[in-house]
Structure formats: structure tokens, C-alpha cells
Design a protein around this motif. Structure first.
Motif, PDB file in Angstrom:
ATOM      1  N   GLN A 168       0.832  -1.208   0.000  1.00 18.44           N
ATOM      2  CA  GLN A 168       0.000   0.000   0.000  1.00 18.44           C
ATOM      3  C   GLN A 168       0.871   1.264   0.000  1.00 18.44           C
ATOM      4  N   ILE A 169       1.842   1.275  -0.912  1.00 22.69           N
ATOM      5  CA  ILE A 169       2.700   2.436  -1.100  1.00 22.69           C
ATOM      6  C   ILE A 169       1.933   3.467  -1.926  1.00 22.69           C
ATOM      7  N   SER A 170       1.661   4.598  -1.367  1.00 19.08           N
ATOM      8  CA  SER A 170       0.923   5.607  -2.123  1.00 19.08           C
ATOM      9  C   SER A 170       1.846   6.281  -3.138  1.00 19.08           C
ATOM     10  N   ILE A 171       1.247   6.659  -4.268  1.00 13.33           N
ATOM     11  CA  ILE A 171       1.983   7.282  -5.357  1.00 13.33           C
ATOM     12  C   ILE A 171       1.379   8.664  -5.632  1.00 13.33           C
ATOM     13  N   ASP A 172       2.261   9.638  -5.693  1.00 13.34           N
ATOM     14  CA  ASP A 172       1.919  11.039  -5.956  1.00 13.34           C
ATOM     15  C   ASP A 172       2.493  11.375  -7.338  1.00 13.34           C
ATOM     16  N   PRO A 173       1.756  11.075  -8.429  1.00 12.37           N
ATOM     17  CA  PRO A 173       2.380  11.084  -9.761  1.00 12.37           C
ATOM     18  C   PRO A 173       2.640  12.463 -10.344  1.00 12.37           C
ATOM     19  N   THR A 174       1.915  13.493  -9.926  1.00 17.61           N
ATOM     20  CA  THR A 174       2.034  14.851 -10.484  1.00 17.61           C
ATOM     21  C   THR A 174       2.097  14.824 -12.014  1.00 17.61           C
ATOM     22  N   LEU A 175       1.129  14.157 -12.620  1.00 13.57           N
ATOM     23  CA  LEU A 175       1.107  14.025 -14.081  1.00 13.57           C
ATOM     24  C   LEU A 175       1.038  15.385 -14.767  1.00 13.57           C
ATOM     25  N   SER A 176       0.269  16.289 -14.206  1.00 14.12           N
ATOM     26  CA  SER A 176       0.114  17.599 -14.837  1.00 14.12           C
ATOM     27  C   SER A 176       1.447  18.332 -14.905  1.00 14.12           C
TER      28      SER A 176
ATOM     29  N   ARG B  87      -5.692   0.478 -10.911  1.00 17.04           N
ATOM     30  CA  ARG B  87      -6.485  -0.752 -11.064  1.00 17.04           C
ATOM     31  C   ARG B  87      -5.878  -1.917 -10.293  1.00 17.04           C
ATOM     32  N   ALA B  88      -4.567  -1.853 -10.026  1.00 16.27           N
ATOM     33  CA  ALA B  88      -3.911  -2.900  -9.252  1.00 16.27           C
ATOM     34  C   ALA B  88      -4.102  -2.708  -7.745  1.00 16.27           C
ATOM     35  N   GLY B  89      -4.714  -1.587  -7.348  1.00 12.78           N
ATOM     36  CA  GLY B  89      -4.942  -1.335  -5.928  1.00 12.78           C
ATOM     37  C   GLY B  89      -3.881  -0.490  -5.260  1.00 12.78           C
ATOM     38  N   VAL B  90      -3.014   0.144  -6.055  1.00 14.90           N
ATOM     39  CA  VAL B  90      -2.002   1.033  -5.493  1.00 14.90           C
ATOM     40  C   VAL B  90      -2.666   2.371  -5.173  1.00 14.90           C
ATOM     41  N   PRO B  91      -2.531   2.883  -3.956  1.00 18.85           N
ATOM     42  CA  PRO B  91      -3.169   4.172  -3.619  1.00 18.85           C
ATOM     43  C   PRO B  91      -2.560   5.316  -4.426  1.00 18.85           C
ATOM     44  N   ILE B  92      -3.421   6.126  -5.015  1.00 19.66           N
ATOM     45  CA  ILE B  92      -3.000   7.310  -5.769  1.00 19.66           C
ATOM     46  C   ILE B  92      -3.478   8.548  -5.026  1.00 19.66           C
ATOM     47  N   VAL B  93      -2.629   9.578  -4.985  1.00 17.90           N
ATOM     48  CA  VAL B  93      -3.043  10.868  -4.449  1.00 17.90           C
ATOM     49  C   VAL B  93      -2.860  11.915  -5.539  1.00 17.90           C
ATOM     50  N   ALA B  94      -3.602  13.004  -5.423  1.00 15.78           N
ATOM     51  CA  ALA B  94      -3.598  14.046  -6.450  1.00 15.78           C
ATOM     52  C   ALA B  94      -2.751  15.220  -5.997  1.00 15.78           C
ATOM     53  N   GLY B  95      -1.591  15.388  -6.629  1.00 17.08           N
ATOM     54  CA  GLY B  95      -0.695  16.496  -6.311  1.00 17.08           C
ATOM     55  C   GLY B  95      -0.335  17.272  -7.553  1.00 17.08           C
ATOM     56  N   THR B  96       0.275  18.437  -7.367  1.00 17.25           N
ATOM     57  CA  THR B  96       0.492  19.338  -8.500  1.00 17.25           C
ATOM     58  C   THR B  96       1.961  19.688  -8.738  1.00 17.25           C
ATOM     59  N   ASP B  97       2.616  20.326  -7.766  1.00 14.83           N
ATOM     60  CA  ASP B  97       3.987  20.816  -7.929  1.00 14.83           C
ATOM     61  C   ASP B  97       4.066  21.837  -9.058  1.00 14.83           C
ATOM     62  N   ASP B  98       3.022  22.645  -9.201  1.00 15.33           N
ATOM     63  CA  ASP B  98       2.967  23.626 -10.283  1.00 15.33           C
ATOM     64  C   ASP B  98       1.993  24.725  -9.867  1.00 15.33           C
ATOM     65  N   LEU B  99       1.533  25.515 -10.816  1.00 15.86           N
ATOM     66  CA  LEU B  99       0.630  26.628 -10.558  1.00 15.86           C
ATOM     67  C   LEU B  99      -0.511  26.209  -9.654  1.00 15.86           C
TER      68      LEU B  99
ATOM     69  N   GLY C   6      -3.889  25.635  -7.622  1.00 18.14           N
ATOM     70  CA  GLY C   6      -5.301  25.580  -7.953  1.00 18.14           C
ATOM     71  C   GLY C   6      -5.592  24.976  -9.306  1.00 18.14           C
ATOM     72  N   PHE C   7      -5.241  25.669 -10.360  1.00 18.70           N
ATOM     73  CA  PHE C   7      -5.553  25.210 -11.708  1.00 18.70           C
ATOM     74  C   PHE C   7      -4.891  23.874 -12.024  1.00 18.70           C
ATOM     75  N   THR C   8      -3.700  23.640 -11.479  1.00 20.65           N
ATOM     76  CA  THR C   8      -2.997  22.396 -11.779  1.00 20.65           C
ATOM     77  C   THR C   8      -3.700  21.205 -11.145  1.00 20.65           C
ATOM     78  N   LEU C   9      -4.296  21.379  -9.970  1.00 25.85           N
ATOM     79  CA  LEU C   9      -5.028  20.284  -9.341  1.00 25.85           C
ATOM     80  C   LEU C   9      -6.208  19.874 -10.223  1.00 25.85           C
ATOM     81  N   GLN C  10      -6.888  20.841 -10.808  1.00 32.43           N
ATOM     82  CA  GLN C  10      -7.989  20.524 -11.711  1.00 32.43           C
ATOM     83  C   GLN C  10      -7.493  19.751 -12.927  1.00 32.43           C
ATOM     84  N   SER C  11      -6.347  20.147 -13.453  1.00 33.70           N
ATOM     85  CA  SER C  11      -5.763  19.425 -14.589  1.00 33.70           C
ATOM     86  C   SER C  11      -5.316  18.027 -14.194  1.00 33.70           C
ATOM     87  N   GLU C  12      -4.799  17.893 -12.977  1.00 33.66           N
ATOM     88  CA  GLU C  12      -4.376  16.576 -12.494  1.00 33.66           C
ATOM     89  C   GLU C  12      -5.551  15.614 -12.465  1.00 33.66           C
ATOM     90  N   LEU C  13      -6.709  16.082 -12.024  1.00 41.08           N
ATOM     91  CA  LEU C  13      -7.889  15.217 -11.993  1.00 41.08           C
ATOM     92  C   LEU C  13      -8.306  14.825 -13.402  1.00 41.08           C
TER      93      LEU C  13
END
Length: 712
Positions: A499-507, A570-582, A584-591
């Protein structure tokens, strides 16, 4: 110290070569908050009016290298400007501007344009040194109203906030001068603060960036701390005024009527409900239309979706970013690395209500000493220092530790174990020389950034991940990575099992495939709402992308990074939504990118609410709309559980006992609003439990009650 600076002066001057025409040279040293020099700006003014600038700094293994030259006209604005070099992430910088009479034209790697202008107008380069700021300070001082038109568009304003006398560094040769603190607005989404000389033609004296660095003329460095303190005080007054203007206190019991509440545990929307709020907490959630008993205010949600306050799980907050977060419905930010003193100040100001900001859950930043070190938090050499840092963070209430690139790998396991013994979660980048698997073996609870997750399969013992290689290697190689290979599947299975959480900051990582001139994928949906200079910046590339083949490879690698996050989820790895950028707006893009990865919109919202609370250990008071929890509530137009883009349509936010309207924030920042109407507060008529006036004359009451008791 003086000898070292003198030697540096000679070296920098020599770098320009001898020049018979040099009229003067001004040098600025860039000193990080921890006292380490990380760069310089050298300005050479020649007799013929030409100004030459060399600007560079390196922090965290990266930074820009720029060479400029320009001339100014009689009004102080630039008539010619050229800059060449490289940006922070290695992209080529090549920009030219020229004005002849009323005709101005410019060309950069991401744009070109022309415009007919009359009167003074200052060109705003896409990449520049602070000497351009200096020229604007001089030009603005000559205007009657402290305003100057900008090219390509906009208006730059300047006002004086403070003045102070400073002294030189060398007591053997005493020097004094008076400098002034200036606030400039019209560029970006927050004010910029500069210290300038005084007189008829002021110029830049220095730049103080609290928590990061000071940039001061050489020979005046010891004034940095005093200038920072005065600047913070001036900023505090401005910020308190903003908070007073935009935070509307909710006094007394308030009912938000007819809201469709998002259940973050089930990722579903329930029947219309009335949500009661008192003193910053939820007191009841009842079926819509239930009798109201004693509420003094009501807000008609009019059937809007009500979300729990969103979490940004990877912020680096500052004192001006809070408005952007709140306007986007972000009521909690996990800060993943900051100057410790600056963070404590912001936490205090937020609690006091003098800072417009979300609630911050701080992670303690821990780095090791190296030429590539980042300079925030604590930078340590050995285990004893690491333990001392962890003790400081634990005693200040930090629930998490973030380990960074240069952390000594030899003491990683012991450090993680000690942090766990102090009750802290541990996450971070993967220290140089290790793979992610080894960090997991050392006890990591979470990994930051999708590149750090996938470098596990790309690094060799000689890979230097403290440089830009941590970006270029994934951009080059992930395209060819087989996600069905056994090592990859085993790795995913272990992440899920532990259950290692991943903070991918895709945006944030969309920059890997953005070319000059292309609109940024994360910010494309909001670009037309932004002030012109901000929108312009969204089309500036970051990475060096040499040709179409490289672009196609980087695009494929990024697409596979997004795909891999879906595989993890889908494998059950916990994901969190992070930004590391502008903010507010980046969190919306991350989602939106999580939906692109294969999550449903409702699942993406669950990640940004329930998971945010779960992995900040704040589930007892945040993450869901439940009686007893904090009233962090977001009213949204449309239905983001079906169309995730609707998460941008935030109509109102309740947090910390305040009602906040994004439309008001947007208007203050020059942003076109995302919603047309905002739900108003309406006063309700008193009922029998309400009294016309409150409290008083307790002494007389006590006397009567005492007489009554005598007759019992």
C-alpha cells in the motif's frame, strides 16, 4: 568572506573580457537562504548605451544560463533587446525585440509578433534577467502615474511601500545609501517586490525572495535579513487587506440548502440535502427541506454538487498562492518542501485569519549536502543531523518526512526507521545511486512523481539523477518500456501489497513533451481566462526537443506515464492528487489526467478528497461531508462526477468559518470568471431560541439566582 567575494568579482569581470568602452559594472550575488551562493548577475554598462548582462543560478541541479544585451530610449524603455542561453530545464532561449519609432516587433522560440505603439511601452521578455526589471523601475519612476504599458499587452504598475538606509559590508570603507521597497503589479498573478535605489533615476538594488534567496549588489549582502524582515512586514499588511476583502465570516448557524452531496467513500452523489455549519464545522446533514431550527443564515445551493474540500497533495505554498487554491476549491494542501521559518509564519497567519490560504499539512524536507543540493528545509551530512531534523519536524507537528535527491543513501534505512519511530510517514524522491525498489526496501511509504516511480527500470549505478537526467531519461526511455514484463508486474504487485501511495504529479510532467509554441495541455482549458502575459507563458516549451522524432518519442513516453498511473490504480495502489505547479488550476488538470489514465470522474474526485485526508492522516476531520468534521465545502456548477472538467466551475467555497467566492478572487487577479452566478447568504428571521441581544449584567443575574436558591 570579503576576500572570497573580491576574488569572485575579479573572476566575473574577467569572464566578460577587457573592454575599453566599459563605463561601469554592477554585480549581484544570488545567496540561498542557507547562505550558499547559487548564482550571480553581472551587468556591464558601456559608454555607447549598450547594456550587457550575464545571469545564471543553479539550485537543485538545474537553473537558467542567460546572456542579454539591450539599449533604452529617452523614456527609459528598451528599444533593442536580445537574450540567448538556456532555460531552467535546458530548452534553448533565443529572443529578440526591436522598436523603431512607433513600430515594435519581437521574435522568440515560441512566438513572434508586431505592434504599432505610441508613447512609452516596456517589452516583457519570456526569459530574462533582473536587469530588465531594473530598466522598468527607472522608466516607471519617470511616469506621472507610476504606470507603463507593456508589450505585447498589459500595464505595469509600481508603488513605494517602504524606505530604509543600508550600510556596506566593509567597515573599513563605510558606505550608506537609502533604498526603497517597490511593489509591481501587472505581470503574473501576484505582486513582485523589488528593492531599488532612490533619486531621480532609481535602479535595482536587490531582490529578496523569502525562504529561497536574496539577490543583492555585491558589497551589501549583510543587509539581506533586515530587508527581508521589512519586506515581509509590508507584504503582511497587503495580505491582511486581501484576506479581509475576500474572506466573508459565517457567523452563527448557517444552513446550505438543497445541495447534492458527493459521498467520497462511495464515490457517488446523494439526494439533495441541507448541510448545517457552525464555527467552522459541520453540525448536521439532513434531507433537503427538513425544518430549520435556529439557523441565522442560509445559502441556497440550488441543486449544485457539494464536494468535500479538495486536497492538493504536492504543493510548495507561498503567501500569495492561497487565493488560487481556494478559488479552485482546494481547502487543504500538503506542502512537500519549504523554508521552515517561512512555513511556520504562514501557518500562524492562516490560523489568525490574516492570510487567505488553505489549511496546510506540512511535510518536512530533508536533503543531503552535495553540489546538486536543493536548499530548503534541512540539508544534512550524517545520521545525527538527520535525527535532529526529524526531531524538529516531529516537535512542530509535521506528520510526514520528504527525502530528496542528494540524501546520503548509506543512512537511508536508519533515517526512515527513526522517522517512523517518531510517528511520521516517509516519502520523497529516490536518492541518487538507488532505485525505487531500494527505497521501498528501506521503508518508504510513498513515492513522489511519476518519473521517480519509473526510473526504477531505467537507472544504472552511474546515472546522475540529481541533474536533468532524471527528466530526460524517462522522456527518452519510457516509450519503449514493456509494462507487461515480469519485473514491472512484480513491482506493481509489491506497491499494491505494501500500500505504497503514489503522488504522480502528471500535470507537472506534461512539460516533458511540450514544444515551443504549443499550448500546454494542462493549462489549455483555462488559458483564455488568464491575463495575457500568463496565457503567453503557457506556450513556452521547457525541455530541449531537437526535432520531430524526439517530440514523438517524448509524447509517447508521457502518454505511457499517464497509462501507468491507470495500471497502478487498477492494481490497488493508492494514488493521491498532487500538482507541484501553478496553484489551484494544476489540481484541476491533475484530476482530468487521472480520468485520462482510466479513472472515472467520481473516482478522481475520491482521490482528491478521501485519499487526500487518508494520506495526510486527517480523516478524522476532513475528506468527507460528515457531521463533526471541518466544514470544508465546495459548491460546483455542472456535475464533475460525470464531466471532470466541471470541477473548474467553482461557485463558492466554505472553509475555516469563511465563505469565499472564486468570482471575487478572479476579478482581483485579472482572471475571467468560470461561473456566472454565486450563491448569496440570506439572513433568516429569528426563532424562539434566538434573543434580541446577547449576554451582559451577569452580576445582577447571579444575585437574583442566589436569592432564588435561598427559597429552595
Amino acid at each position: 568572506m570579503l576576500n572570497r567575494l573580491s576574488l569572485l568579482s575579479l573572476a566575473l569581470a574577467a569572464a566578460f573580457g577587457a573592454s575599453a568602452h566599459a563605463a561601469s559594472t554592477t554585480q549581484y550575488l544570488i545567496i540561498a537562504e542557507n547562505g550558499k551562493q547559487i548564482g550571480q548577475q553581472v551587468v556591464q554598462h558601456e559608454d555607447d548605451g549598450l547594456t550587457r548582462v550575464r545571469f545564471s543560478y543553479k539550485d537543485n541541479g538545474r537553473g537558467p544560463e542567460l546572456e542579454e544585451q539591450f539599449r533604452v530610449g529617452a523614456d527609459g524603455t528598451m528599444t533593442e533587446y536580445t537574450v540567448k542561453g538556456s532555460s531552467t530545464f535546458g530548452n534553448a532561449v533565443n529572443e529578440h525585440f526591436e522598436r523603431k519609432g512607433d513600430q515594435a516587433q519581437w521574435k522568440a522560440t515560441s512566438e513572434q509578433g508586431s505592434k504599432t505603439v505610441s508613447g512609452p511601452a516596456a517589452y516583457l521578455p519570456l526569459n530574462s534577467s533582473f536587469e530588465v526589471v531594473s530598466a522598468n523601475i527607472t522608466a516607471l519612476a519617470a511616469t506621472p502615474d507610476g504606470k507603463l504599458p507593456l508589450l505585447p499587452s498589459g500595464t505595469l504598475s509600481q508603488r513605494v511601500l517602504d524606505t530604509v538606509e543600508v550600510t556596506g559590508d566593509d567597515p573599513a570603507h563605510p558606505q550608506t545609501q537609502t533604498v526603497q521597497l517597490l511593489a509591481q503589479t501587472g505581470i503574473g498573478l501576484s505582486p513582485s517586490f523589488y528593492w531599488a535605489t532612490t533619486g531621480a533615476k532609481p535602479r535595482l538594488f536587490g531582490v529578496v525572495i523569502p525562504g529561497f534567496a536574496t539577490i543583492l549588489e555585491q558589497g551589501w549582502q549583510h543587509n539581506g535579513a533586515a530587508l527581508a524582515a521589512r519586506q515581509k512586514a509590508a507584504e503582511s499588511k497587503m495580505l491582511a487587506d486581501v484576506a479581509t476583502q475576500l474572506q466573508h465570516p459565517l457567523t452563527g448557524l448557517t444552513v446550505v440548502r438543497n445541495a447534492r452531496v458527493f459521498d467520497s467513500e462511495k464515490a457517488t452523489v446523494g439526494a439533495p440535502s441541507d448541510v448545517y455549519v457552525l464555527r467552522g464545522r459541520i453540525t448536521a446533514v439532513l434531507p433537503a427541506g427538513a425544518p430549520v431550527r435556529g439557523a441565522v443564515n442560509q445559502i441556497d445551493a440550488a441543486g449544485r454538487i457539494m464536494l468535500p474540500g479538495l486536497f492538493d497533495m504536492h504543493g510548495h505554498v507561498d503567501r500569495w498562492s492561497g487565493a488560487l487554491n481556494l478559488a479552485a476549491g482546494v481547502t487543504s494542501v500538503r506542502d512537500m518542501g519549504n523554508d521552515n521559518a517561512q512555513m511556520q509564519q504562514m501557518l500562524d497567519e492562516t490560523i489568525a485569519g490574516t492570510l487567505l490560504a488553505p489549511q496546510v499539512v506540512p511535510a518536512g524536507f530533508l536533503e543531503g549536502e552535495s553540489p546538486y543540493s536543493a536548499n530548503g528545509g534541512f540539508v544534512i551530512k550524517d545520521l545525527a543531523q538527520a535525527r535532529n531534523a526529524i526531531d524538529w519536524y516531529a516537535e512542530h507537528g509535521y506528520p510526514q518526512l520528504k527525502i530528496y535527491n542528494s540524501f546520503p543513501k548509506a543512512i537511508l534505512k536508519e533515517t526512515v526507521a527513526y522517522a517512523h519511530s517518531r510517528g511520521m510517514r516517509v516519502s520523497g524522491h529516490i536518492p541518487a545511486g538507488l532505485r525505487a525498489q531500494q527505497a521501498l526496501d528501506a521503508g518508504y511509504d510513498e513515492i513522489q512523481h511519476i518519473n521517480q516511480v519509473l526510473l526504477n527500470f531505467l537507472v544504472t549505478p552511474t546515472t546522475e539523477t540529481r541533474t536533468l537526467e532524471r527528466f530526460t531519461l524517462p522522456a527518452e526511455k519510457v516509450a519503449g518500456l514493456d509494462f507487461n514484463a515480469k519485473p514491472v508486474k512484480d513491482y506493481v504487485a509489491e506497491l499494491a501489497k505494501k500500500q505504497i501511495s503514489i503522488d504522480p504529479t502528471l500535470s507537472a510532467f506534461a512539460f516533458l513533451k511540450q514544444r515551443d509554441g504549443d499550448m500546454s495541455e494542462p493549462f489549455g482549458p483555462v488559458a483564455d481566462h488568464m491575463p495575457p502575459d500568463v496565457k503567453r507563458g503557457f506556450s513556452v516549451g521547457t525541455m530541449k526537443i531537437a526535432d520531430d522524432a524526439t517530440y514523438q518519442r517524448y509524447q509517447k513516453s508521457y502518454d505511457k506515464m499517464v497509462q501507468f498511473v491507470g495500471i497502478l490504480y487498477r492494481a490497488g495502489v493508492p494514488i493521491v492528487a498532487g500538482t507541484d505547479d501553478l496553484a489551484g488550476f494544476t489540481l484541476q488538470s491533475e484530476l482530468q489526467l487521472l480520468v485520462k489514465a482510466g479513472l472515472t470522474p467520481a473516482q478522481a474526485l475520491q482521490v482528491a478528497t478521501r485519499n487526500g485526508a487518508r494520506y495526510t492522516r486527517t480523516s478524522n476531520e476532513r475528506g468527507s461531508i460528515t457531521p463533526g468534521k471541518l466544514a470544508d465545502l465546495v459548491l460546483v456548477d455542472g456535475d464533475p462526477t460525470r464531466n471532470i472538467a466541471d470541477v473548474r466551475k467553482v461557485a463558492a467555497v466554505i472553509t475555516r468559518g469563511y465563505l469565499i467566492y472564486p468570482r471575487e478572487i478572479d476579478a482581483t487577479l485579472g482572471i475571467a470568471p468560470f461561473v456566472q452566478e454565486q450563491p448569496a447568504v440570506q439572513a433568516l428571521a429569528p426563532v424562539s431560541t434566538n434573543h434580541a441581544s446577547a449576554g451582559g449584567n451577569d452580576g445582577a443575574r447571579a444575585r437574583i439566582e442566589a436569592l432564588a436558591r435561598q427559597r429552595d
